[in-house]
Design a protein around this motif. Structure first.
Motif, short mmCIF file in Angstrom:
data_model
loop_
_atom_site.label_atom_id
_atom_site.label_comp_id
_atom_site.label_asym_id
_atom_site.label_seq_id
_atom_site.Cartn_x
_atom_site.Cartn_y
_atom_site.Cartn_z
N THR A 53 0.83 -1.20 0.00
CA THR A 53 0.00 0.00 0.00
C THR A 53 0.86 1.26 0.00
O THR A 53 0.62 2.20 -0.76
N TRP A 56 2.61 1.58 -3.37
CA TRP A 56 1.62 1.99 -4.39
C TRP A 56 1.30 3.48 -4.26
O TRP A 56 1.18 4.20 -5.26
N LEU A 57 1.13 3.97 -3.00
CA LEU A 57 0.84 5.39 -2.79
C LEU A 57 1.96 6.28 -3.30
O LEU A 57 1.72 7.39 -3.79
#
Length: 170
Positions: A53, A56-57
């Motif tokens: 996560t 990805w951010l």
């Protein structure tokens, strides 16, 4: 660390249901071994999810499978050891609490025994003392009546005082 805080509570709950105690320890040990192997796997999956996560951010490439493989290769056994440290801590804490309870119970029983012995001794001494005093008074009545009255008055005061103290003890 937040994940391990949650896992620590889970391990504590499982240990409360399946303690390592005489008579039930084989079943408990089997459950704890399974938990100590499963929790590090869950930790790897959660860690990979959060890492993925974050990557990805920030726009980086991330491979979930690669992250899990790295966890199983480099960190899995460290987390198994951590889970056994947590198990050991809570087991030690449980034994310490039981030791303190037994020590407190033994101290209370010892206090009650000493109180019972003191009460028994008083009950034994009171009649003997009373009879000896009455015999002394009967011997003094003819020879020294004033002294006999004083002894009887002192005996009455002593008995009243003794009764007051016995009522305060119990």
């Amino acid at each position: 660390m937040l994940v391990w805080a949650i896992f620590t509570r889970i391990i504590a709950f499982i240990l409360s249901r399946f303690p390592l105690e005489q008579g039930v320890w084989p079943k408990s040990l089997a459950i704890l071994i399974a938990i100590s192997l499963i929790i590090p796997l869950l930790n790897g999956v959660i860690d990979a999810f959060f890492n993925g996560t974050v990557y990805w951010l920030y726009g980086y490439d991330f491979s979930f499978g690669h992250s899990i493989r790295d966890h199983l290769t480099f960190e899995y056994f460290q987390h198994v050891i951590i889970s056994w440290l947590v198990i050991s801590f809570f087991t030690g804490l449980r034994y310490y609490e039981r030791y303190r309870e037994r020590t407190l119970r033994a101290a209370k029983l010892e206090f009650q025994l000493s109180q019972a012995q003191l009460h028994s001794l008083r009950m034994q001494l009171n009649p003997h003392f009373l009879f000896n005093t009455l015999n002394t008074v009967s011997a003094l009545v003819e020879e020294q009546p004033k002294l006999a009255r004083r002894v009887l008055a002192s005996l009455g005061d002593l008995l009243r005082s003794s009764l007051d103290q016995n009522q305060n003890l119990f």
